[in-house]
Design a protein around this motif. Structure first.
Motif, PDB file in Angstrom:
ATOM      1  N   HIS A  40     -28.200  19.192  69.497  1.00 60.90           N
ATOM      2  CA  HIS A  40     -28.062  19.562  68.074  1.00 60.90           C
ATOM      3  C   HIS A  40     -26.605  19.826  67.697  1.00 60.90           C
ATOM      4  O   HIS A  40     -26.147  19.378  66.638  1.00 60.90           O
ATOM      5  N   GLU A  61     -18.892  25.181  74.434  1.00 61.82           N
ATOM      6  CA  GLU A  61     -20.060  25.200  75.326  1.00 61.82           C
ATOM      7  C   GLU A  61     -19.762  26.131  76.502  1.00 61.82           C
ATOM      8  O   GLU A  61     -18.779  25.945  77.199  1.00 61.82           O
ATOM      9  N   LYS A  62     -20.664  27.093  76.714  1.00 60.20           N
ATOM     10  CA  LYS A  62     -20.390  28.052  77.803  1.00 60.20           C
ATOM     11  C   LYS A  62     -20.591  27.417  79.181  1.00 60.20           C
ATOM     12  O   LYS A  62     -19.993  27.846  80.149  1.00 60.20           O
ATOM     13  N   ASN A  69     -31.223  22.937  77.233  1.00 63.87           N
ATOM     14  CA  ASN A  69     -32.545  22.309  77.141  1.00 63.87           C
ATOM     15  C   ASN A  69     -32.449  20.800  76.923  1.00 63.87           C
ATOM     16  O   ASN A  69     -33.364  20.065  77.280  1.00 63.87           O
ATOM     17  N   THR A  70     -31.333  20.357  76.333  1.00 66.36           N
ATOM     18  CA  THR A  70     -31.212  18.922  76.056  1.00 66.36           C
ATOM     19  C   THR A  70     -31.288  18.108  77.348  1.00 66.36           C
ATOM     20  O   THR A  70     -31.860  17.022  77.362  1.00 66.36           O
ATOM     21  N   THR A  74     -38.623  16.886  78.599  1.00 69.69           N
ATOM     22  CA  THR A  74     -39.447  15.779  79.087  1.00 69.69           C
ATOM     23  C   THR A  74     -39.345  14.553  78.174  1.00 69.69           C
ATOM     24  O   THR A  74     -40.171  13.653  78.270  1.00 69.69           O
ATOM     25  N   ILE A  76     -39.867  13.515  75.128  1.00 71.03           N
ATOM     26  CA  ILE A  76     -40.851  12.928  74.206  1.00 71.03           C
ATOM     27  C   ILE A  76     -40.338  13.006  72.765  1.00 71.03           C
ATOM     28  O   ILE A  76     -39.862  14.056  72.326  1.00 71.03           O
ATOM     29  N   VAL A 205     -18.797  31.829  73.830  1.00 73.74           N
ATOM     30  CA  VAL A 205     -18.547  32.671  72.652  1.00 73.74           C
ATOM     31  C   VAL A 205     -19.077  34.073  72.953  1.00 73.74           C
ATOM     32  O   VAL A 205     -20.243  34.249  73.309  1.00 73.74           O
ATOM     33  N   THR A 363     -40.374  24.461  71.873  1.00 75.16           N
ATOM     34  CA  THR A 363     -40.683  23.484  72.917  1.00 75.16           C
ATOM     35  C   THR A 363     -40.482  22.042  72.451  1.00 75.16           C
ATOM     36  O   THR A 363     -40.738  21.122  73.212  1.00 75.16           O
ATOM     37  N   GLY A 365     -37.647  20.459  70.341  1.00 77.94           N
ATOM     38  CA  GLY A 365     -36.454  20.109  69.565  1.00 77.94           C
ATOM     39  C   GLY A 365     -35.693  18.895  70.031  1.00 77.94           C
ATOM     40  O   GLY A 365     -34.715  18.493  69.394  1.00 77.94           O
ATOM     41  N   PHE A 366     -36.134  18.242  71.134  1.00 79.34           N
ATOM     42  CA  PHE A 366     -35.418  17.035  71.550  1.00 79.34           C
ATOM     43  C   PHE A 366     -35.628  15.947  70.500  1.00 79.34           C
ATOM     44  O   PHE A 366     -34.694  15.277  70.074  1.00 79.34           O
ATOM     45  N   LYS A 367     -36.863  15.800  70.073  1.00 82.12           N
ATOM     46  CA  LYS A 367     -37.185  14.786  69.056  1.00 82.12           C
ATOM     47  C   LYS A 367     -36.434  15.030  67.749  1.00 82.12           C
ATOM     48  O   LYS A 367     -36.280  14.138  66.935  1.00 82.12           O
TER      49      LYS A 367
HETATM   50  C1  LIG Z   1     -38.946  21.811  80.170  1.00 78.62           C
HETATM   51  C2  LIG Z   1     -38.734  21.438  78.741  1.00 78.62           C
HETATM   52  C3  LIG Z   1     -39.404  20.346  78.207  1.00 78.62           C
HETATM   53  C4  LIG Z   1     -39.207  19.993  76.868  1.00 78.62           C
HETATM   54  N1  LIG Z   1     -39.791  18.850  76.416  1.00 78.62           N
HETATM   55  C5  LIG Z   1     -39.534  18.417  75.159  1.00 78.62           C
HETATM   56  C6  LIG Z   1     -40.031  17.159  74.717  1.00 78.62           C
HETATM   57  O1  LIG Z   1     -40.687  16.417  75.471  1.00 78.62           O
HETATM   58  N2  LIG Z   1     -39.763  16.768  73.448  1.00 78.62           N
HETATM   59  C7  LIG Z   1     -39.051  17.549  72.591  1.00 78.62           C
HETATM   60  O2  LIG Z   1     -38.874  17.162  71.438  1.00 78.62           O
HETATM   61  N3  LIG Z   1     -38.497  18.734  73.001  1.00 78.62           N
HETATM   62  C8  LIG Z   1     -38.717  19.175  74.269  1.00 78.62           C
HETATM   63  N4  LIG Z   1     -38.164  20.356  74.707  1.00 78.62           N
HETATM   64  C9  LIG Z   1     -37.366  21.169  73.791  1.00 78.62           C
HETATM   65  C10 LIG Z   1     -35.960  20.616  73.637  1.00 78.62           C
HETATM   66  O3  LIG Z   1     -35.398  20.345  74.896  1.00 78.62           O
HETATM   67  C11 LIG Z   1     -35.068  21.604  72.885  1.00 78.62           C
HETATM   68  O4  LIG Z   1     -35.702  22.056  71.706  1.00 78.62           O
HETATM   69  C12 LIG Z   1     -33.734  20.943  72.491  1.00 78.62           C
HETATM   70  O5  LIG Z   1     -33.148  20.308  73.590  1.00 78.62           O
HETATM   71  C13 LIG Z   1     -32.804  21.990  71.909  1.00 78.62           C
HETATM   72  O6  LIG Z   1     -31.527  21.406  71.798  1.00 78.62           O
HETATM   73  P1  LIG Z   1     -30.279  22.313  71.443  1.00 78.62           P
HETATM   74  O7  LIG Z   1     -29.114  21.430  71.307  1.00 78.62           O
HETATM   75  O8  LIG Z   1     -30.657  23.184  70.288  1.00 78.62           O
HETATM   76  O9  LIG Z   1     -30.194  23.320  72.665  1.00 78.62           O
HETATM   77  P2  LIG Z   1     -29.539  23.194  74.156  1.00 78.62           P
HETATM   78  O10 LIG Z   1     -29.583  21.797  74.650  1.00 78.62           O
HETATM   79  O11 LIG Z   1     -30.198  24.253  74.956  1.00 78.62           O
HETATM   80  O12 LIG Z   1     -28.037  23.532  73.854  1.00 78.62           O
HETATM   81  C14 LIG Z   1     -27.605  24.829  73.525  1.00 78.62           C
HETATM   82  C15 LIG Z   1     -26.322  25.058  74.255  1.00 78.62           C
HETATM   83  O13 LIG Z   1     -25.744  26.283  73.795  1.00 78.62           O
HETATM   84  C16 LIG Z   1     -25.012  26.814  74.878  1.00 78.62           C
HETATM   85  N5  LIG Z   1     -24.738  28.224  74.621  1.00 78.62           N
HETATM   86  C17 LIG Z   1     -25.607  29.262  74.563  1.00 78.62           C
HETATM   87  N6  LIG Z   1     -24.960  30.406  74.331  1.00 78.62           N
HETATM   88  C18 LIG Z   1     -23.636  30.108  74.205  1.00 78.62           C
HETATM   89  C19 LIG Z   1     -22.456  30.862  73.978  1.00 78.62           C
HETATM   90  N7  LIG Z   1     -22.504  32.199  73.817  1.00 78.62           N
HETATM   91  N8  LIG Z   1     -21.268  30.212  73.916  1.00 78.62           N
HETATM   92  C20 LIG Z   1     -21.193  28.854  74.081  1.00 78.62           C
HETATM   93  N9  LIG Z   1     -22.294  28.101  74.328  1.00 78.62           N
HETATM   94  C21 LIG Z   1     -23.490  28.716  74.384  1.00 78.62           C
HETATM   95  C22 LIG Z   1     -25.937  26.586  76.071  1.00 78.62           C
HETATM   96  O14 LIG Z   1     -25.230  26.627  77.289  1.00 78.62           O
HETATM   97  C23 LIG Z   1     -26.503  25.201  75.765  1.00 78.62           C
HETATM   98  O15 LIG Z   1     -25.814  24.162  76.422  1.00 78.62           O
HETATM   99  C24 LIG Z   1     -38.348  20.758  76.036  1.00 78.62           C
HETATM  100  C25 LIG Z   1     -37.659  21.855  76.570  1.00 78.62           C
HETATM  101  C26 LIG Z   1     -37.838  22.182  77.909  1.00 78.62           C
HETATM  102  C27 LIG Z   1     -37.076  23.350  78.489  1.00 78.62           C
END
Ligand SMILES: Cc1cc2nc3c(=O)[nH]c(=O)nc-3n(C[C@H](O)[C@H](O)[C@H](O)COP(=O)(O)OP(=O)(O)OC[C@H]3O[C@@H](n4cnc5c(N)ncnc54)[C@H](O)[C@@H]3O)c2cc1C
Length: 413
Positions: A40, A61-62, A69-70, A74, A76, A205, A363, A365-367
């Protein structure tokens, strides 16, 4: 392009193509700082630079890029939601995914192999016909399936009526499928970097600079960084960051786990979800059977996952696919997901001026990475929520206009 590829193949030197053409170094100030280099945050940086012309941007990025989670999900992608607000949001995301490899010039390995939701009871059948009809009314194709039609899509399923989880039918979204998660993160990162965005890893941060009630930058383990506007895209750590900024979020962080078997020859060319058990199964391009679980239902920041949930998911998977009992499990892992009580994301302004948030994808947010980035970029650039994101603002917890996808569609993932 084919000529360059041929030259690369025939070259004795095999020069490695570089992912990034720039070396990023931290500046004292930016127009926009985004916290979190998950999908995201990176997508938001890319759309800010590409569509809004704002290139003086840093993504902090920490840990490492895509290591949250990215890089743990899985993979999907689908848009089978019940309410019109969700249908619009997630289907726009799927449309962006459909053109993403071309837009980023990077193969995200989108595979629209379809998704089948299984009904194990008459009640499931009723709920799924309501769900599929709601999708159609929202303009998203969905088809109800008989047990035989489910069997034709996934011949390895046990369809005998005497199994612990009998399959009575289900429904499918054929445009759903999977995409390679690392490629999505790296593709957005590479494209954002090429447009001038700084991606700074190992930069945590630790606080916010606030002046006259407005955010004016962030404190990090590498010093103070000033910014006109700040975006939070930190998934399971969103409420930690909100607390640092001085407000609260209706978000609970849980571990969500997944696991893969050893690779085998192609046996499953669709995605199977069993909402009744929380188990879902697909086969990766490498041949591994990818199994996802339901939430560990106690709050946690430990990226492990409990044994009880693992056991329940494996038991459900083996009841559905008895042949998989002979496979070795290769890896298991977990991520920390940010769950909102109505299972819908929180997008847009926060109580602090110039501080915006994208969180609560829980659960699933990848999509939503393309649309999450698109709408975060819009609000960071204009100060106004994008129309797709408007219903999902934090303000809905004051007005009471919740979009309760958990109760409505029973969606877990
Ligand atoms: C096992 C599993 C299976 C899943 N399967 C699916 C699926 O099949 N389909 C689907 O749509 N979604 C799925 N999801 C959910 C999906 O992965 C997440 O909703 C999505 O990846 C969120 O993306 P993001 O960029 O918001 O978060 P993230 O990828 O978690 O990125 C957030 C980043 O912020 C960083 N961060 C946190 N705090 C700080 C700070 N203080 N300073 C600097 N950086 C910081 C973290 O290190 C991290 O890298 C799944 C999740 C899991 C765990």
């Amino acid at each position: 392009m084919p000529y360059r590829l041929l030259r690369f193949g025939l070259s004795r030197k095999h020069p490695e193509p570089r992912m990034f053409t720039r070396h990023d170094s931290l500046k004292a100030g930016y127009d926009v700082v985004i916290i979190g280099a998950g999908g995201h945050g990176l997508a938001a940086a890319y759309y800010l630079a590409r569509d809004h012309g704002i290139r003086n941007v840093a993504v902090l990025e920490k840990g490492y890029l895509g290591g949250g989670n990215t890089g743990r999900n899985t993979t999907i992608v689908r848009s089978n939601y019940l309410y019109p607000e969700s249908a619009r949001l997630y289907d726009f995301s799927l449309q962006l995914y459909e053109g993403l490899s071309r837009a980023l010039n990077f193969n995200i390995m989108l595979s629209q192999r379809g998704l089948v939701m299984l009904a194990h009871s008459r009640h499931d059948l009723d709920a799924m016909s309501r769900w599929a009809n709601a999708m159609r009314m929202n303009g998203i194709a969905a088809e109800l399936l008989t047990r035989e039609q489910v069997g034709a899509l996934a011949p390895a399923l046990d369809l005998s009526p005497r199994t612990r989880l009998p399959v009575l039918g289900g429904f499918t979204q054929r445009r759903a499928g999977t995409a390679r998660h690392d490629a999505v993160a790296w593709g957005y990162a590479r494209a954002a970097s090429a447009l001038g965005v700084d991606i700074i890893q190992n930069c945590e941060v630790t606080g916010f600079i606030q002046e006259n009630g407005r955010v004016a930058g962030v404190n990090t383990n590498r010093g103070r960084i000033r910014a006109e506007r700040v975006g939070i895209a930190a998934a399971g750590h969103s409420s930690v960051l909100a607390k640092l900024a001085g407000f609260r979020l209706p978000v609970t962080s849980y571990a969500l786990q997944a696991m893969v078997s050893e690779p085998i020859k192609p046996i499953l060319d669709t995605v199977i979800l069993s909402p009744g058990t929380g188990a879902y199964v697909s086969q990766s391009d490498k041949g591994e059977i990818v199994m996802g679980a339901m939430l560990d239902l106690f709050p946690s920041y430990a990226q492990r996952g409990s044994f009880a949930v693992k056991q329940a998911v494996i038991a459900a998977t083996l009841a559905l696919f008895p042949a998989f009992s002979r496979l070795n499990l290769m890896r298991q892992w977990a991520g920390i997901v940010d769950v909102v009580h109505d299972s819908s994301p929180i997008l847009g302004p926060t109580p602090i001026a110039n501080l915006y948030i994208n969180c609560g994808w829980g659960t699933g947010g990848f999509k939503a990475i393309p649309v999450g980035g698109w709408t975060l970029a819009h609000v960071l650039a204009t100060g106004r929520s994008h129309p797709l994101a408007e219903p999902f603002q934090l303000e809905r917890f004051i007005s009471g206009r919740l979009i309760d996808e958990a109760a409505a569609s029973g969606i877990a993932h």
